[in-house]
Design an enzyme around this catalytic site. Structure first.
Site, PDB file in Angstrom:
ATOM      1  CB  THR A 123      -0.897   0.003   1.255  1.00 40.73           C
ATOM      2  OG1 THR A 123      -1.531   1.267   1.390  1.00 40.73           O
ATOM      3  CG2 THR A 123      -0.097  -0.243   2.521  1.00 40.73           C
ATOM      4  CD  GLU A 125      -3.414   3.641   4.532  1.00 39.28           C
ATOM      5  OE1 GLU A 125      -3.153   3.583   5.736  1.00 39.28           O
ATOM      6  OE2 GLU A 125      -4.563   3.676   4.077  1.00 39.28           O
ATOM      7  CE1 TYR A 150      -3.441  -2.620   5.724  1.00 38.86           C
ATOM      8  CE2 TYR A 150      -3.264  -0.280   5.225  1.00 38.86           C
ATOM      9  CZ  TYR A 150      -3.348  -1.588   4.799  1.00 38.86           C
ATOM     10  OH  TYR A 150      -3.332  -1.887   3.459  1.00 38.86           O
ATOM     11  CE  LYS A 154      -0.103  -4.598   2.986  1.00 38.23           C
ATOM     12  NZ  LYS A 154      -0.502  -5.937   2.478  1.00 38.23           N
TER      13      LYS A 154
HETATM   14  P1  NAD Z   1      -9.861  -7.284   2.222  1.00 38.24           P
HETATM   15  O1  NAD Z   1      -9.843  -6.954   3.671  1.00 38.24           O
HETATM   16  O2  NAD Z   1     -11.076  -7.004   1.423  1.00 38.24           O
HETATM   17  O3  NAD Z   1      -9.537  -8.840   2.030  1.00 38.24           O
HETATM   18  C1  NAD Z   1      -8.523  -9.482   2.739  1.00 38.24           C
HETATM   19  C2  NAD Z   1      -8.681 -10.984   2.503  1.00 38.24           C
HETATM   20  O4  NAD Z   1      -7.622 -11.650   3.196  1.00 38.24           O
HETATM   21  C3  NAD Z   1      -9.995 -11.560   3.049  1.00 38.24           C
HETATM   22  O5  NAD Z   1     -10.563 -12.432   2.109  1.00 38.24           O
HETATM   23  C4  NAD Z   1      -9.568 -12.298   4.307  1.00 38.24           C
HETATM   24  O6  NAD Z   1     -10.406 -13.411   4.611  1.00 38.24           O
HETATM   25  C5  NAD Z   1      -8.159 -12.735   3.927  1.00 38.24           C
HETATM   26  N1  NAD Z   1      -7.319 -12.953   5.111  1.00 38.24           N
HETATM   27  C6  NAD Z   1      -7.153 -12.116   6.170  1.00 38.24           C
HETATM   28  N2  NAD Z   1      -6.320 -12.675   7.069  1.00 38.24           N
HETATM   29  C7  NAD Z   1      -5.942 -13.882   6.559  1.00 38.24           C
HETATM   30  C8  NAD Z   1      -5.083 -14.906   7.006  1.00 38.24           C
HETATM   31  N3  NAD Z   1      -4.457 -14.814   8.188  1.00 38.24           N
HETATM   32  N4  NAD Z   1      -4.896 -15.984   6.230  1.00 38.24           N
HETATM   33  C9  NAD Z   1      -5.546 -16.101   5.036  1.00 38.24           C
HETATM   34  N5  NAD Z   1      -6.384 -15.161   4.566  1.00 38.24           N
HETATM   35  C10 NAD Z   1      -6.578 -14.054   5.313  1.00 38.24           C
HETATM   36  O7  NAD Z   1      -8.594  -6.559   1.628  1.00 38.24           O
HETATM   37  P2  NAD Z   1      -8.409  -5.827   0.212  1.00 38.24           P
HETATM   38  O8  NAD Z   1      -8.940  -4.465   0.324  1.00 38.24           O
HETATM   39  O9  NAD Z   1      -8.868  -6.732  -0.859  1.00 38.24           O
HETATM   40  O10 NAD Z   1      -6.815  -5.716   0.184  1.00 38.24           O
HETATM   41  C11 NAD Z   1      -6.015  -6.761  -0.354  1.00 38.24           C
HETATM   42  C12 NAD Z   1      -4.554  -6.404  -0.221  1.00 38.24           C
HETATM   43  O11 NAD Z   1      -4.298  -5.163  -0.877  1.00 38.24           O
HETATM   44  C13 NAD Z   1      -4.085  -6.198   1.222  1.00 38.24           C
HETATM   45  O12 NAD Z   1      -2.787  -6.724   1.338  1.00 38.24           O
HETATM   46  C14 NAD Z   1      -4.066  -4.689   1.392  1.00 38.24           C
HETATM   47  O13 NAD Z   1      -3.109  -4.292   2.352  1.00 38.24           O
HETATM   48  C15 NAD Z   1      -3.665  -4.262  -0.005  1.00 38.24           C
HETATM   49  N6  NAD Z   1      -4.121  -2.914  -0.391  1.00 38.24           N
HETATM   50  C16 NAD Z   1      -5.466  -2.622  -0.362  1.00 38.24           C
HETATM   51  C17 NAD Z   1      -5.888  -1.377  -0.806  1.00 38.24           C
HETATM   52  C18 NAD Z   1      -7.341  -0.996  -0.817  1.00 38.24           C
HETATM   53  O14 NAD Z   1      -7.654   0.149  -1.147  1.00 38.24           O
HETATM   54  N7  NAD Z   1      -8.272  -1.885  -0.495  1.00 38.24           N
HETATM   55  C19 NAD Z   1      -4.944  -0.433  -1.249  1.00 38.24           C
HETATM   56  C20 NAD Z   1      -3.591  -0.767  -1.211  1.00 38.24           C
HETATM   57  C21 NAD Z   1      -3.196  -2.033  -0.814  1.00 38.24           C
HETATM   58  O1  DAU Z   2      -4.108   3.997   0.544  1.00 35.54           O
HETATM   59  C1  DAU Z   2      -4.335   2.618   0.440  1.00 35.54           C
HETATM   60  C2  DAU Z   2      -5.210   2.153   1.600  1.00 35.54           C
HETATM   61  O2  DAU Z   2      -6.531   2.591   1.310  1.00 35.54           O
HETATM   62  C3  DAU Z   2      -5.178   0.646   1.799  1.00 35.54           C
HETATM   63  O3  DAU Z   2      -3.880   0.243   2.129  1.00 35.54           O
HETATM   64  C4  DAU Z   2      -6.163   0.217   2.890  1.00 35.54           C
HETATM   65  O4  DAU Z   2      -6.214  -1.188   2.976  1.00 35.54           O
HETATM   66  C5  DAU Z   2      -7.535   0.745   2.509  1.00 35.54           C
HETATM   67  O5  DAU Z   2      -8.464   0.445   3.552  1.00 35.54           O
HETATM   68  C6  DAU Z   2      -7.494   2.244   2.274  1.00 35.54           C
HETATM   69  O6  DAU Z   2      -7.218   2.951   3.523  1.00 35.54           O
HETATM   70  P1  DAU Z   2      -7.948   4.319   3.884  1.00 35.54           P
HETATM   71  O7  DAU Z   2      -7.893   4.487   5.346  1.00 35.54           O
HETATM   72  O8  DAU Z   2      -7.453   5.435   3.047  1.00 35.54           O
HETATM   73  O9  DAU Z   2      -9.434   3.955   3.358  1.00 35.54           O
HETATM   74  P2  DAU Z   2     -10.859   4.254   4.018  1.00 35.54           P
HETATM   75  O10 DAU Z   2     -11.880   3.916   2.983  1.00 35.54           O
HETATM   76  O11 DAU Z   2     -11.005   3.654   5.371  1.00 35.54           O
HETATM   77  O12 DAU Z   2     -10.851   5.830   4.193  1.00 35.54           O
HETATM   78  C7  DAU Z   2     -10.676   6.692   3.062  1.00 35.54           C
HETATM   79  C8  DAU Z   2     -10.726   8.131   3.568  1.00 35.54           C
HETATM   80  O13 DAU Z   2     -12.056   8.408   4.013  1.00 35.54           O
HETATM   81  C9  DAU Z   2      -9.836   8.398   4.750  1.00 35.54           C
HETATM   82  O14 DAU Z   2      -9.369   9.732   4.672  1.00 35.54           O
HETATM   83  C10 DAU Z   2     -10.769   8.249   5.956  1.00 35.54           C
HETATM   84  C11 DAU Z   2     -12.093   8.756   5.410  1.00 35.54           C
HETATM   85  N1  DAU Z   2     -13.313   8.134   5.957  1.00 35.54           N
HETATM   86  C12 DAU Z   2     -13.372   6.775   6.019  1.00 35.54           C
HETATM   87  C13 DAU Z   2     -14.496   6.146   6.498  1.00 35.54           C
HETATM   88  C14 DAU Z   2     -14.571   4.640   6.580  1.00 35.54           C
HETATM   89  C15 DAU Z   2     -14.380   8.927   6.318  1.00 35.54           C
HETATM   90  O15 DAU Z   2     -14.333  10.166   6.234  1.00 35.54           O
HETATM   91  N2  DAU Z   2     -15.515   8.305   6.787  1.00 35.54           N
HETATM   92  C16 DAU Z   2     -15.616   6.951   6.907  1.00 35.54           C
HETATM   93  O16 DAU Z   2     -16.675   6.453   7.358  1.00 35.54           O
END
Ligand code: NAD
Ligand code: DAU
Length: 338
Positions: A123, A125, A150, A154
């Site tokens: 990420t 982050e 978090y 990572k």
């Molecule tokens: P998510 O939370 O939707 O899904 C995570 C998945 O991992 C789930 O299916 C969960 O069951 C599985 N999991 C959790 N712990 C586990 C374990 N111990 N063993 C096996 N499986 C396990 O996450 P996402 O949003 O799809 O993110 C996927 C990856 O991308 C993560 O590594 C996250 O850090 C990274 N990432 C996400 C975002 C985002 O915006 N969502 C952005 C940048 C990076």
């Molecule tokens: O930047 C990549 C990251 O993006 C990933 O690594 C994380 O897994 C993913 O969850 C996401 O993190 P954020 O914290 O940026 O995402 P989130 O959707 O939780 O929040 C986005 C922005 O919105 C952040 O500034 C917090 C704000 N927010 C979030 C929630 C859930 C609100 O204002 N209200 C809310 O209810």
């Protein structure tokens, strides 16, 4: 290729598996997932009968279970993680376990089984926060500066992956991407929470002053970026992946969603801020464009329209998630300040 996809029942992992089996129909995919609260096999209903797809329930911290699947593949795409910043603030331990220890177990097993590529999904982050009033972006040279449990977990996992390349020669690649959004996005994150709340007639909680900025990446663009890295990426390299947005504050993201959905500003509710809230993220993705010819295909507004349409058309999917025990989480998380 025979791929082991960890965390394939989550948001990005399930989009990636669908993408991969469509674009590489001769490859085999094992989805290894512990099915935590964020893992949902309903995300993959349409492909569960594909003969090249197999689901194995297991935890990435479980060495024996990991070894059993690792012995059957040549490539790993590692998504499994605890992914929600707010949960890491209220309960950090699962983040250290899965994101750090789990990644370590996978690396050990990948080495033991002479895996030909270990791709680690990380990420932006890990780089910390950028000031609001600047044009700076995260680049290949940005130092790590994580602020939440978090992002710290990572960052630790990224360092471990690099160490296994530098020390033991494990063929790794890493991608650090920005905020994904799109179909199957779990409705605890901002965009799916906003859309589903509006569809339920509930207000949208905005943290603090709402002027925080994220770099929004459509999940389908993220899948093509991972494909480019798996196909042509250089071993040992890290690629930064971002979207086409130009500094859109959260409050503006919500306003655009409200406009598309035909609702007014009375649906916005300001709530207490997130502790240690990173002000601004922005990704410079020119390296992956130059080296691998990848760039995002979707504008933010186009992808937002598609996403809203998907949530409108798949009400049952998110209603099941938001019902029952899940309500307790929402009550604890959102105490209104205004
Ligand atoms: P998510 O939370 O939707 O899904 C995570 C998945 O991992 C789930 O299916 C969960 O069951 C599985 N999991 C959790 N712990 C586990 C374990 N111990 N063993 C096996 N499986 C396990 O996450 P996402 O949003 O799809 O993110 C996927 C990856 O991308 C993560 O590594 C996250 O850090 C990274 N990432 C996400 C975002 C985002 O915006 N969502 C952005 C940048 C990076
Ligand atoms: O930047 C990549 C990251 O993006 C990933 O690594 C994380 O897994 C993913 O969850 C996401 O993190 P954020 O914290 O940026 O995402 P989130 O959707 O939780 O929040 C986005 C922005 O919105 C952040 O500034 C917090 C704000 N927010 C979030 C929630 C859930 C609100 O204002 N209200 C809310 O209810």
């Amino acid at each position: 290729m025979r791929l082991l996809v960890t965390g394939g029942a989550g948001f990005i992992g399930s989009n990636f598996i669908r993408y991969w089996l469509t674009t590489h129909p001769d490859d085999q995919v094992i989805n290894f997932d512990a099915l935590t609260y964020a893992g949902n096999l309903e995300n993959l209903r349409d492909i569960e009968d594909n003969p090249n797809y197999e689901f194995v329930k297991g935890n990435i911290c479980d060495r024996d279970a990991v070894d059993a699947v690792m012995s059957r593949v040549d490539t790993v795409v590692h998504f499994a993680a605890e992914s929600h910043v707010d949960r890491s603030i209220s309960d950090p331990m699962p983040f250290i376990k899965t994101n750090v220890e789990g990644t370590f177990v996978l690396l050990e097993s990948a080495l033991k089984h002479s895996i030909s590529r270990f791709h680690h999904i990380s990420t932006d982050e890990v780089f910390g926060a950028l000031p609001l009033d600047s044009k700076r972006k995260f680049t290949d040279d940005t130092k790590y500066d994580p602020h939440s449990p978090y992002s710290a977990s990572k960052a630790a996992s990224d360092h471990l992956v690099r160490a296994y390349h530098d020390t033991y020669g494990l063929p790794v690649t890493i991608s650090n991407c920005s905020n994904n959004f799109g179909p199957y996005h779990f409705p605890e994150k901002l965009i799916p929470l906003a859309i589903t709340n509006i569809l339920e007639g509930k207000k949208v909680p905005v943290y603090g002053d709402g002027l925080y900025v994220r770099d929004w990446l459509y999940v389908k663009d993220h899948c093509t970026a991972i494909d480019a890295i798996l196909t042509n990426g250089k071993i040992g390299r890290t690629y930064l992946v971002g979207g086409l947005t130009e500094d859109i504050p959260n409050i503006e993201v919500i306003r655009r969603i409200l406009r598309i959905m035909g609702k007014g500003e009375e649906m916005i509710e300001y709530v207490k801020d997130r502790p240690g809230h990173d002000r601004r993220y922005a990704i410079d993705w020119t390296t992956i464009k130059r080296e691998l010819n990848w760039k995002p295909a979707y504008s933010f507004d186009q992808a937002l329209q598609e996403t809203i349409h998907w949530f409108e058309s798949n009400r049952q999917w998110w209603e099941r998630i938001k019902s029952g025990a899940y309500r307790e989480y929402y009550q604890n998380q959102y105490s209104v300040t205004e």
